[in-house]
Design a protein around this motif. Structure first.
Motif, mmCIF file in Angstrom:
data_model
loop_
_atom_site.group_PDB
_atom_site.id
_atom_site.type_symbol
_atom_site.label_atom_id
_atom_site.label_comp_id
_atom_site.label_asym_id
_atom_site.label_seq_id
_atom_site.Cartn_x
_atom_site.Cartn_y
_atom_site.Cartn_z
ATOM 1 N N LYS A 198 -5.613 -2.128 7.934
ATOM 2 C CA LYS A 198 -4.716 -2.764 7.086
ATOM 3 C C LYS A 198 -5.229 -3.338 6.049
ATOM 4 C CE LYS A 198 -1.238 -6.105 7.934
ATOM 5 N NZ LYS A 198 -0.441 -7.152 8.677
ATOM 6 N N ALA A 199 -6.339 -4.098 6.150
ATOM 7 C CA ALA A 199 -7.156 -4.840 5.275
ATOM 8 C C ALA A 199 -7.513 -3.825 3.878
ATOM 9 C CB ALA A 199 -8.292 -5.510 5.927
ATOM 10 N N THR A 200 -7.841 -2.719 4.419
ATOM 11 C CA THR A 200 -8.230 -1.868 3.426
ATOM 12 C C THR A 200 -7.255 -1.059 2.848
ATOM 13 O OG1 THR A 200 -8.769 -0.030 5.269
ATOM 14 C CG2 THR A 200 -10.773 -1.341 4.144
ATOM 15 N N GLN A 201 -5.860 -1.278 3.234
ATOM 16 C CA GLN A 201 -4.644 -0.475 2.914
ATOM 17 C C GLN A 201 -5.031 1.087 2.970
ATOM 18 O OE1 GLN A 201 -5.180 -1.671 -1.053
ATOM 19 N NE2 GLN A 201 -4.050 -3.596 -0.633
ATOM 20 N N GLY A 202 -5.366 1.092 4.264
ATOM 21 C CA GLY A 202 -5.618 2.626 4.857
ATOM 22 C C GLY A 202 -6.929 3.378 4.434
ATOM 23 N N LYS A 203 -7.552 2.806 3.479
ATOM 24 C CA LYS A 203 -8.542 3.637 2.806
ATOM 25 C C LYS A 203 -9.977 3.705 3.645
ATOM 26 C CE LYS A 203 -6.757 2.881 -1.766
ATOM 27 N NZ LYS A 203 -6.969 1.845 -2.603
ATOM 28 N N ALA A 204 -10.176 2.784 4.630
ATOM 29 C CA ALA A 204 -11.268 2.754 5.427
ATOM 30 C C ALA A 204 -11.246 4.300 6.257
ATOM 31 C CB ALA A 204 -11.360 1.774 6.382
ATOM 32 N N ASN A 205 -12.273 4.805 6.676
ATOM 33 C CA ASN A 205 -12.481 6.029 7.664
ATOM 34 C C ASN A 205 -12.292 5.271 8.822
ATOM 35 O OD1 ASN A 205 -13.618 8.057 9.104
ATOM 36 N ND2 ASN A 205 -14.671 8.851 7.702
ATOM 37 N N PRO A 206 -11.436 5.787 9.662
ATOM 38 C CA PRO A 206 -11.288 5.239 10.834
ATOM 39 C C PRO A 206 -12.537 5.126 11.675
ATOM 40 C CG PRO A 206 -9.267 6.468 10.434
ATOM 41 C CD PRO A 206 -10.485 6.712 9.321
ATOM 42 N N ALA A 207 -13.156 6.399 11.675
ATOM 43 C CA ALA A 207 -14.266 6.591 12.395
ATOM 44 C C ALA A 207 -15.296 5.705 12.261
ATOM 45 C CB ALA A 207 -14.844 8.025 12.371
#
Ligand code: ADP
Ligand code: MG
Length: 486
Positions: free
Chosen positions: A466-475
């Motif tokens: 959420k903090a990265t607006q979905g741009k973090a790689n979840p892994a």
């Protein structure tokens, strides 16, 4: 729809007679056109009406298609078959007989297989024979009268008859779908059910397990898979009700009314001898030389069940996925093109299949489009999946790019990703800072995780996303979190 083998203690027995209209440009015994939708009575010629002095001449294209079908179902192609006259009176058949094949049909035996409940099922065919269609009665717009349109008279049909091998309405629908897919795959029939190019008659009976076959009733002209399932379910309950009341079933031909969901008797069934079949004196026996059969065999495309087997073997697809990928020739071609392009980028075939069964099919169905009209090309889909695979974008972002491709907002996957700022964060330092911030703000989740609650960890990953607006790689986010918490 019923899939269980017994209904109220009865076994259901179903056999099918299907009329597939053969996709020839002209009629089976004349040069008149077969195109659908022409003004009434503009496409039947003197031969189609058997006016005195005319003679039928067999259409080679119809025979070719029958041979192709026979080969595809592993049947025997009769080297010599006979056309017979089947006599009955009906307003849409002014010549009072239909040319059909009776004692010796062109296609004998064979079987159709399909996947049912994850199991390979096979239904034996008795025969498939060539015949001509009759005209059509029109009941609308004639103020209490009936109109007759003879355009369809003489249109070539292949009537495909099964043994009574089917045991539930669900299985019957699967068979009908498999047969439909096969004749369309072989390009023998356009498969248009609304226009009557593929019409199913279902013969239905019930019996106590182990008893001899019960008396059947034949449900005529089922023109959608949905009607087919509903009609059989209704008919089975009706027959069981009758038997439970101590009444007998009489052999009959019945019609299904989609509005009421009921079947009702149309006429008591004719016996074969009522038709006074005899060989048509105007048509010589149909002779098919072995060379002709071999030419057709050589021209046969890879068949859907064979292709499904290959996709299971070579692409590692589960049986269900393989069946879905081979639902039609164009669909299968799209899958193979996307799979080949995706493979270069290391994307597994299963991922391609998942997207085709998911996003692609969902949208095609919603807009009633065929795969040929899919706005996203196989190459674009593969390029998109490659970007998920190499970590450039998340699955979530991929669906947004897919939307943009579908809407025609661009064709270049990388350009669409950049224009929308969908690249995942690859800067580990920046992500670490965000992870630390999330941990500081979510002391409760941290404590829960330490107390052994796995769900709390997922909540923390969610916060990072959420903090990265979905741009973090979840892994990558998970790994950083674990390291910090560990
Ligand atoms: P007809 O010559 O009257 O059309 P057929 O013997 O050719 O009769 O059978 C027509 C269809 O009915 C076939 O598909 C066959 O499998 C099916 N059938 C025959 N007997 C039964 C039965 N008792 N219950 C269900 N289907 C049956
Ligand atoms: Mg029959």
């Amino acid at each position: 729809m019923n899939t269980s083998p017994l209904v109220r203690g009865y076994e259901v027995v179903i056999g099918f007679e299907t009329h597939a209209q053969l996709s020839t440009a002209s009629k089976i015994f004349s040069g008149a056109p077969t195109a659908f939708g022409a003004p009434p009575n503009t496409q039947a010629c003197a031969v189609d009406l058997a006016l005195p002095g005319t003679l039928p001449v067999l259409n080679r294209g119809a025979v070719e298609r029958a041979i192709r079908f026979g080969l595809a179902v592993g049947a025997r192609i009769a080297p010599q078959s006979i056309f017979a006259r089947k006599h009955y009176f009906y307003p849409d058949l002014p010549k009072n007989y239909q040319i059909s094949q009776y004692e010796i049909p062109v296609v004998q035996g064979g079987s159709v297989s399909f996947l049912h409940d994850g199991q390979e099922r096979s239904v034996r065919l008795v025969r498939a024979h060539l015949e001509e269609d009759a005209g059509k009665s029109l009941h609308e717009g004639f103020h209490g009268l009936t109109g007759i349109d003879l355009n369809r008279a003489g249109t070539p049909l292949l009537e495909i008859v099964t043994e009574p091998d089917l045991r539930s309405s669900a299985e019957a629908v699967e068979y009908a779908k498999a047969l439909h897919a096969l004749v369309v795959w072989l390009a023998l029939c356009d498969g248009n059910m609304q226009e009557g190019s593929f019409r199913c008659d279902a013969n239905v009976s019930v019996r106590k397990p182990g008893a001899p076959l019960g008396t059947r009733r034949e449900i005529k002209n089922l023109n959608s898979f949905r009607n087919l399932g509903q009609a059989i379910d209704y008919e089975v309950q009706w027959q069981i009700d009758r038997l439970e009341d101590g009444l007998a079933i009489e052999q009959a031909t019945v019609l299904f009314d989609p509005a009421s969901g009921q079947t009702r008797a149309m006429r008591s069934k004719e016996e074969a001898h009522d038709y006074r079949y005899f060989p048509d004196p105007d048509l010589p026996p149909l002779m098919i030389a072995p060379e002709w059969v071999e030419r057709e065999r050589a021209a046969l495309p890879e068949l859907p069940r064979a292709m499904a087997g290959r996709l299971q073997r070579d692409d590692g697809l589960p049986p269900y996925d393989a069946a879905m990928m081979t639902q039609g020739r164009a669909f299968a071609a799209y899958y193979e093109a996307a799979r080949d392009a995706a493979r270069v980028a290391g994307v597994p075939a299963k991922t391609v299949a998942n997207w085709m069964m998911g996003e692609v099919s969902k949208r095609l169905n919603a807009q009633a489009l065929a795969i040929e009209a899919c706005p996203v090309s196989a190459a674009a889909l593969a390029a998109l999946l490659a970007r998920v695979h190499d970590g450039t974008i998340s699955n979530h972002a991929a669906r947004q790019v897919f939307d943009a491709l579908w809407a025609g907002e661009g064709r270049d996957v990388d350009a669409l990703i950049d224009a929308r700022g969908l690249r995942q964060m690859s800067d580990a330092g920046a992500l670490e800072a965000i992870v630390d911030e999330v941990l500081a703000k979510n002391a409760k989740s941290v404590a829960e995780f330490r107390a052994g609650k796995d769900k709390a960890f997922n909540a923390l990953v969610g916060q990072v996303m959420k903090a990265t607006q979905g741009k973090a790689n979840p892994a990558q986010a998970s790994e950083l979190l674990r390291r910090r918490l560990g």
